[in-house]
Each structure stands twice: as structure tokens, then as C-alpha cells.
Design a protein around this motif. Structure first.
Motif, PDB file in Angstrom:
ATOM      1  N   ASP A   3       0.805  -1.216   0.000  1.00 24.81           N
ATOM      2  CA  ASP A   3       0.000   0.000   0.000  1.00 24.81           C
ATOM      3  C   ASP A   3       0.844   1.275   0.000  1.00 24.81           C
ATOM      4  O   ASP A   3       0.346   2.333   0.351  1.00 24.81           O
ATOM      5  N   GLU A   4       2.092   1.185  -0.361  1.00 19.11           N
ATOM      6  CA  GLU A   4       2.960   2.351  -0.454  1.00 19.11           C
ATOM      7  C   GLU A   4       3.395   2.461  -1.904  1.00 19.11           C
ATOM      8  O   GLU A   4       3.476   1.472  -2.619  1.00 19.11           O
ATOM      9  N   GLN A   5       3.688   3.645  -2.323  1.00 21.97           N
ATOM     10  CA  GLN A   5       4.118   3.832  -3.691  1.00 21.97           C
ATOM     11  C   GLN A   5       5.380   4.670  -3.743  1.00 21.97           C
ATOM     12  O   GLN A   5       5.596   5.527  -2.898  1.00 21.97           O
ATOM     13  N   VAL A   6       6.173   4.387  -4.746  1.00 20.55           N
ATOM     14  CA  VAL A   6       7.366   5.170  -5.030  1.00 20.55           C
ATOM     15  C   VAL A   6       6.969   6.177  -6.103  1.00 20.55           C
ATOM     16  O   VAL A   6       6.405   5.808  -7.126  1.00 20.55           O
ATOM     17  N   THR A   7       7.258   7.438  -5.871  1.00 20.81           N
ATOM     18  CA  THR A   7       6.942   8.481  -6.846  1.00 20.81           C
ATOM     19  C   THR A   7       8.229   8.916  -7.526  1.00 20.81           C
ATOM     20  O   THR A   7       9.203   9.256  -6.862  1.00 20.81           O
ATOM     21  N   VAL A   8       8.227   8.868  -8.851  1.00 19.07           N
ATOM     22  CA  VAL A   8       9.373   9.302  -9.643  1.00 19.07           C
ATOM     23  C   VAL A   8       8.970  10.559 -10.391  1.00 19.07           C
ATOM     24  O   VAL A   8       7.920  10.600 -11.028  1.00 19.07           O
ATOM     25  N   SER A   9       9.812  11.586 -10.287  1.00 20.64           N
ATOM     26  CA  SER A   9       9.525  12.862 -10.941  1.00 20.64           C
ATOM     27  C   SER A   9      10.708  13.295 -11.784  1.00 20.64           C
ATOM     28  O   SER A   9      11.855  13.110 -11.400  1.00 20.64           O
ATOM     29  N   CYS A  10      10.396  13.897 -12.917  1.00 21.08           N
ATOM     30  CA  CYS A  10      11.419  14.487 -13.769  1.00 21.08           C
ATOM     31  C   CYS A  10      11.057  15.950 -13.971  1.00 21.08           C
ATOM     32  O   CYS A  10      10.125  16.270 -14.719  1.00 21.08           O
ATOM     33  N   PRO A  11      11.777  16.849 -13.311  1.00 25.78           N
ATOM     34  CA  PRO A  11      11.471  18.271 -13.459  1.00 25.78           C
ATOM     35  C   PRO A  11      11.731  18.803 -14.877  1.00 25.78           C
ATOM     36  O   PRO A  11      11.072  19.739 -15.313  1.00 25.78           O
ATOM     37  N   ALA A  12      12.650  18.174 -15.595  1.00 23.99           N
ATOM     38  CA  ALA A  12      12.993  18.664 -16.928  1.00 23.99           C
ATOM     39  C   ALA A  12      11.838  18.523 -17.917  1.00 23.99           C
ATOM     40  O   ALA A  12      11.675  19.346 -18.811  1.00 23.99           O
ATOM     41  N   CYS A  13      11.018  17.477 -17.737  1.00 25.77           N
ATOM     42  CA  CYS A  13       9.886  17.298 -18.665  1.00 25.77           C
ATOM     43  C   CYS A  13       8.552  17.302 -17.933  1.00 25.77           C
ATOM     44  O   CYS A  13       7.529  16.946 -18.518  1.00 25.77           O
ATOM     45  N   ASP A  14       8.574  17.684 -16.658  1.00 26.99           N
ATOM     46  CA  ASP A  14       7.364  17.811 -15.851  1.00 26.99           C
ATOM     47  C   ASP A  14       6.537  16.525 -15.856  1.00 26.99           C
ATOM     48  O   ASP A  14       5.331  16.545 -16.028  1.00 26.99           O
TER      49      ASP A  14
END
Length: 78
Positions: A3-14
Motif C-alpha cells: 500500500d505504499e508507492q514510489v513516486t518518480v519525478s522528472c522536473p525537466a519534462c514535468d
């Protein structure tokens, strides 16, 4: 990780993606880096300090600057 998730973000392409497993998130980051040259980051659910330290020593993040190669937990380049 239930019930946990890993969030991946790329600021360069939003771009933001969520994953249930660390391996899938890491694979996404590596593929995104290879395809775009962007450095995506991840946000993990809370882990105990001991688990984080053991993961660092084992080299699970895949970055040499995070890895303790002298640790008995180190997995090497296998």
C-alpha cells in the motif's frame, strides 16, 4: 512495501509516475535517463534508518557515490 508507492519525478519534462515496487521505479529512472538524458528523482515511503543504511551499503540505488563497497552487504556489479 504494501500500500505504499514510489513516486518518480522528472522536473525537466514535468513528468511524474508512481510505482508499487522499487525495481520498477529504478528501471523507469534508468530508461528515462538513457532516452532523454534527464535526471529523474524518486520519493520513497518512509523506511527505517537501518533499512536505508543497509540499502545504501548494498548499493541498491545503483550510484557509486551512495555505495559502501567495503560493507559485507555490498552486492557488487553483478
Amino acid at each position: 512495501m504494501t500500500d505504499e508507492q514510489v513516486t518518480v519525478s522528472c522536473p525537466a519534462c514535468d513528468r511524474t509516475e508512481t510505482f508499487e515496487k522499487l525495481g520498477a521505479a529504478r528501471e523507469f529512472i534508468e530508461t528515462h535517463r538513457a532516452e532523454t538524458g534527464h535526471e529523474a528523482t524518486w520519493e520513497l515511503p518512509s523506511l527505517s534508518a537501518g533499512v536505508e543504511r543497509a540499502g545504501d551499503e548494498a548499493g541498491v540505488c545503483g550510484r557509486p557515490e551512495c555505495t559502501t563497497t567495503e560493507s559485507p552487504l555490498y552486492q557488487g556489479d553483478e
